[in-house]
Design an enzyme around this catalytic site. Structure first.
Site, PDB file in Angstrom:
ATOM      1  N   LYS A 150      -2.091  30.539  57.156  1.00  8.94           N
ATOM      2  CA  LYS A 150      -0.813  30.180  57.775  1.00  8.94           C
ATOM      3  C   LYS A 150       0.338  30.929  57.103  1.00  8.94           C
ATOM      4  O   LYS A 150       0.280  31.246  55.907  1.00  8.94           O
ATOM      5  CB  LYS A 150      -0.564  28.677  57.661  1.00  8.94           C
ATOM      6  N   GLN A 174     -12.626  20.361  51.574  1.00  9.65           N
ATOM      7  CA  GLN A 174     -12.398  20.933  52.891  1.00  9.65           C
ATOM      8  C   GLN A 174     -12.434  22.448  52.711  1.00  9.65           C
ATOM      9  O   GLN A 174     -12.306  22.933  51.597  1.00  9.65           O
ATOM     10  CB  GLN A 174     -11.041  20.484  53.442  1.00  9.65           C
ATOM     11  N   ASP A 230      -6.185  26.311  59.671  1.00 11.39           N
ATOM     12  CA  ASP A 230      -6.764  26.983  58.501  1.00 11.39           C
ATOM     13  C   ASP A 230      -7.752  26.117  57.730  1.00 11.39           C
ATOM     14  O   ASP A 230      -8.271  26.527  56.704  1.00 11.39           O
ATOM     15  CB  ASP A 230      -5.643  27.474  57.571  1.00 11.39           C
ATOM     16  N   ASP A 233      -8.037  14.448  46.934  1.00 10.88           N
ATOM     17  CA  ASP A 233      -7.240  14.611  48.144  1.00 10.88           C
ATOM     18  C   ASP A 233      -7.906  13.880  49.310  1.00 10.88           C
ATOM     19  O   ASP A 233      -9.101  14.085  49.569  1.00 10.88           O
ATOM     20  CB  ASP A 233      -7.145  16.115  48.430  1.00 10.88           C
ATOM     21  N   ASN A 234      -7.150  13.024  50.001  1.00 11.79           N
ATOM     22  CA  ASN A 234      -7.645  12.369  51.220  1.00 11.79           C
ATOM     23  C   ASN A 234      -9.045  11.753  51.088  1.00 11.79           C
ATOM     24  O   ASN A 234      -9.919  12.018  51.920  1.00 11.79           O
ATOM     25  CB  ASN A 234      -7.703  13.417  52.345  1.00 11.79           C
ATOM     26  N   GLU A 262      -5.879   9.864  46.287  1.00 14.64           N
ATOM     27  CA  GLU A 262      -4.674  10.192  47.043  1.00 14.64           C
ATOM     28  C   GLU A 262      -4.868   9.699  48.473  1.00 14.64           C
ATOM     29  O   GLU A 262      -5.130  10.472  49.385  1.00 14.64           O
ATOM     30  CB  GLU A 262      -4.404  11.700  47.032  1.00 14.64           C
TER      31      GLU A 262
END
Lengths: 489, 489
Positions: free
Chosen positions: B268, B328, B363, B399-400, B428
């Site tokens: 991006k 991810q 992305d 993360d997540n 998180e």
């Protein structure tokens, strides 16, 4: 390294994943009602609802479906009713109990791929995104649902998928509209992929009683006091004559204190005098003499035949007889000779009598439940209750249940209700709150309360809030005696 | 007939009692802390207390003794501390956790026959009753205690029994006094008959972390922004130079967002532009390129050697590095070619990218955890965390986590902490409360909170009451970020 004994659901560290099934993505917790982790049953009467709440949630943002499953203990298969989301991952479902005995309930939940897809898809359409491939993802999910569905439902779903696919090539707007058809969306949901269904790890029990378990009005009568003539002792037949009077006041239970032979050798006199005269008749709770024990009727009150007739006559007045179960013996009770091991012997060769220091009950031997021959004792006491059940009695007021083992009552009540599910047991326990609640949890149908001592508005408000607004209401049915023969506040 | 599936503690109706052990007379319930029936552990840091409450009560009026039992997971045998009664059948006991890892605790209780006898005996003496036989009952109990006690204690108890017995024949008053000797009463209690000891049916777990799990101050820094010269990209070495600055402000954790190679093909541009120019550097969370994946460092930031040096230097400043775990991938990540089954493919042959409609993250490919090869996926992701642990990292900001399976994290965190018990995992997750609490229950050491959105006095009071005054405090350690790179309220 953790032994993980306390963590049955956790994988043990260093365990290999190979060969294990893919774990569930859903959590089900905070189920209500659920008493003591489901170790205790909740109670209902036939015809009442059971409304079940639970937190049910997956990881991530997928939408889910959930169902409440229930069955009577006599059924093998679950009935299933859909649950509704209340927001914040809370779900609710309801079923009605119709038959006496035990029901079980549990929960199922699953990821609803089609509903999840449809939710995301609607947002993409709204955002003006290109959605032709997304639409095909949805069509693929419908095609999978079609394969899972039987007959007509399967055909409807297959047709639907074909129509959307065809329309998507010519008229995307119409295809979108068709993908949103409420009836077909519901059909797809009902045939969601249940392979990864998560079942709640427990089956919770509901004990279903008859209506009288929930509300009844008791009248207490000593048969020996039922005589209409002063100076003559009353009998069971005299009780029969009083039935219209009691029924006329609106009572539906006539409760008789123990009607068994009363001990002779250490009978008490008037006003707790430890020595009795020849005309003293003793306490009805001093059970057992040469004339018999817990399965006998004091011959002065009548015969078993008289009693059975009273049971039948009482029913004609839309009432029922409640009998007293007081598991204790006088020194003359046949059990003392037949089973000396059921009593506690002292160093001087006497049997320990009942005491609540400084009070002494010389005429009563408590039963020593912690004896080597306890299994035979339990079976014998069960046979006492079954004996009176066979005479037609279906309500028992249990004297001082809190001085006998919890496990004994849990066993006895289950055994009796397995044969006579309509039986009602009232716990006469005025003791510490935990113990009173434990007795209700282990099976007593109704319970004495502190009502007699709650006399101000504040007292009553506090007490009834506890009884009706907390989980106590699920298992404890309060019986509100304003007084008893020895309590008058 | 009940299947009694939901009632593991109940005897099944019609079961024979023959051969079964005498059931316990004691109930132990309402244990606190106990999270989700003990399926989830409570948390402490080394040196803290665990204070355990429980309702413990027998049938009847006997006095009881109770003990809190605890052991570290590495120990076979229980330590035992006496519990104290608080009134109304509530008991409390306390132990201190000293070592990292898991502790287990449970409860024991027993009927204390000597204490029960002593209580009743005192009342009888007070009431002026004849007590000579009663005294012999007590002597008998002491003699039994003497047989159970070892060596000196046994001798003391035997002497005591003999002395009371002797005195009771000559001087009852002195015998009574001697039976009440505080030291000897305590000794008899410690050697109470434990044959019928009731053990609580579960072992509850405590996860013990180091002190930093409870309180730490995090500073977030993007290494590429750490350069002191405008126009030049920062490196890990530049971060090292900033350590005195960060430490000087009082922080003890320096948190770096992902430091891995960033995808190239759909990188991006600025301001979420889906097309990037040659100078655009992309999002650090778009992990994976031909240069490597989650176990690599972006060569523009430095080498693994540089990173290890940073870890060491950070410790010299009494700080620690926290790394970001973001499971991810970009389309260029090696996993996409090596394990296409770990991603979700669409009907047009493309991979489903991350979406939170209407937002699209072209992305980023989320990992499809529900794939046939999930065991290999889990093992690979675990190896990522272990790789960085081997470089000296002991704090991970995840993360997540709420978009990956609960069972995955439960497994991964246990596996990592089995090797590195001092590891801290910060969740998180800004999502639904049940999900945030579930992540904490399954093992996350610290958790992001709604703090950033709680801005009025009322909001803060409500929220901190929930976090500190309910059972949440036992397992959820709130991390109070006022803002993040994408949240500023």
């Amino acid at each position: 390294m953790s032994k993980a004994k306390g963590k049955p659901n956790a994988m043990t560290p260093s365990s290999s994943l190979a060969g294990s099934a893919m774990p569930s993505r859903l959590a089900i917790d905070h189920v209500e009602p659920e008493i003591d982790e489901g170790l205790s049953a909740i109670k209902r009467v036939a015809g009442e609802e059971v409304r079940v709440f639970a937190n049910i949630y997956p990881d991530g943002h997928d939408l889910i479906g959930a169902a409440l499953c229930f069955r009577h203990a006599s059924e093998e298969d679950w009935h299933e009713v859909p649950m509704q989301p209340l927001g914040n991952d809370r779900w609710v479902g309801t079923f009605v109990v119709k038959s006496l005995g035990s029901y079980f309930y549990t929960l199922r939940a699953w990821v609803d791929r089609y509903a999840s897809w449809r939710g995301d898809f609607a947002k993409k359409v709204q955002a003006g995104r290109q959605v032709d491939v997304d639409l095909l993802v949805g069509v693929g999910l419908i095609e999978q649902a079609a394969k899972r569905a039987d007959g007509q439902a399967g055909e409807r779903l297959a047709d639907w998928a074909r129509d959307i696919r065809a329309l998507s090539k010519t008229n995307l707007a119409d295809a979108l509209k068709l993908a949103d058809d409420d009836f077909l969306v519901g059909l797809a949901s009902r045939h969601a992929d249940r392979r990864s269904t998560t079942m709640y790890r427990k089956e919770l029990e509901v004990i279903v009683d008859r209506r009288k378990a929930r509300f009844s009005a008791w009248y207490e009568m000593f048969p020996r006091s039922a005589s209409p003539e002063p100076g003559r002792r009353g009998t069971v037949k005299d009780v029969e004559a009083r039935l219209p009077y009691v029924a006329g006041m609106g009572f539906d239970v006539l409760y008789l204190p123990p009607i068994h032979p009363i001990g002779r050798s250490v009978r008490k006199g008037k006003n707790n005098n430890p020595h009795s005269g020849p005309d003293d008749i003793g306490s009805p709770w001093a059970i057992g003499s040469e004339e018999g024990g817990h399965k006998s009727i004091d011959p002065r009150l009548g015969t078993l035949e008289d009693f059975r007739r009273l049971v039948a006559k009482t029913q004609e007045h839309n009432m029922e007889i409640a009998l007293d179960i007081a598991f204790q013996c006088t020194p003359d009770h046949p059990y003392v000779k037949e089973h000396p091991e059921w009593f506690r012997w002292r160093p001087d060769g006497t049997v320990q009598c009942a005491e609540n220091p400084p009070k002494v009950y010389q005429d009563i031997f408590p039963i020593e439940f912690e004896n080597e021959n306890w299994q035979q004792l339990w079976e014998e006491l069960k046979s006492v209750v079954l004996f009176w059940a066979e005479q037609g009695v279906r309500i028992f007021r249990v004297d001082n249940p809190h001085t006998k083992p919890f496990a004994f009552w849990e066993w006895l009540i289950r055994e009796v209700k397995a044969q006579y599910p309509e039986t009602i047991f009232l716990a006469e326990a005025f003791t510490r709150p935990n113990v009173m609640y434990r007795l209700a949890k282990l099976g007593f149908t109704q319970s004495y309360t502190y009502f007699a001592w709650r006399n101000t508005k504040w007292d009553l408000t506090q007490y009834f809030t506890e009884l009706t607004q907390t989980e106590v209401r699920e298992y404890f049915r309060p019986s509100l005696w304003p007084n008893t023969p020895d309590i008058l506040t």
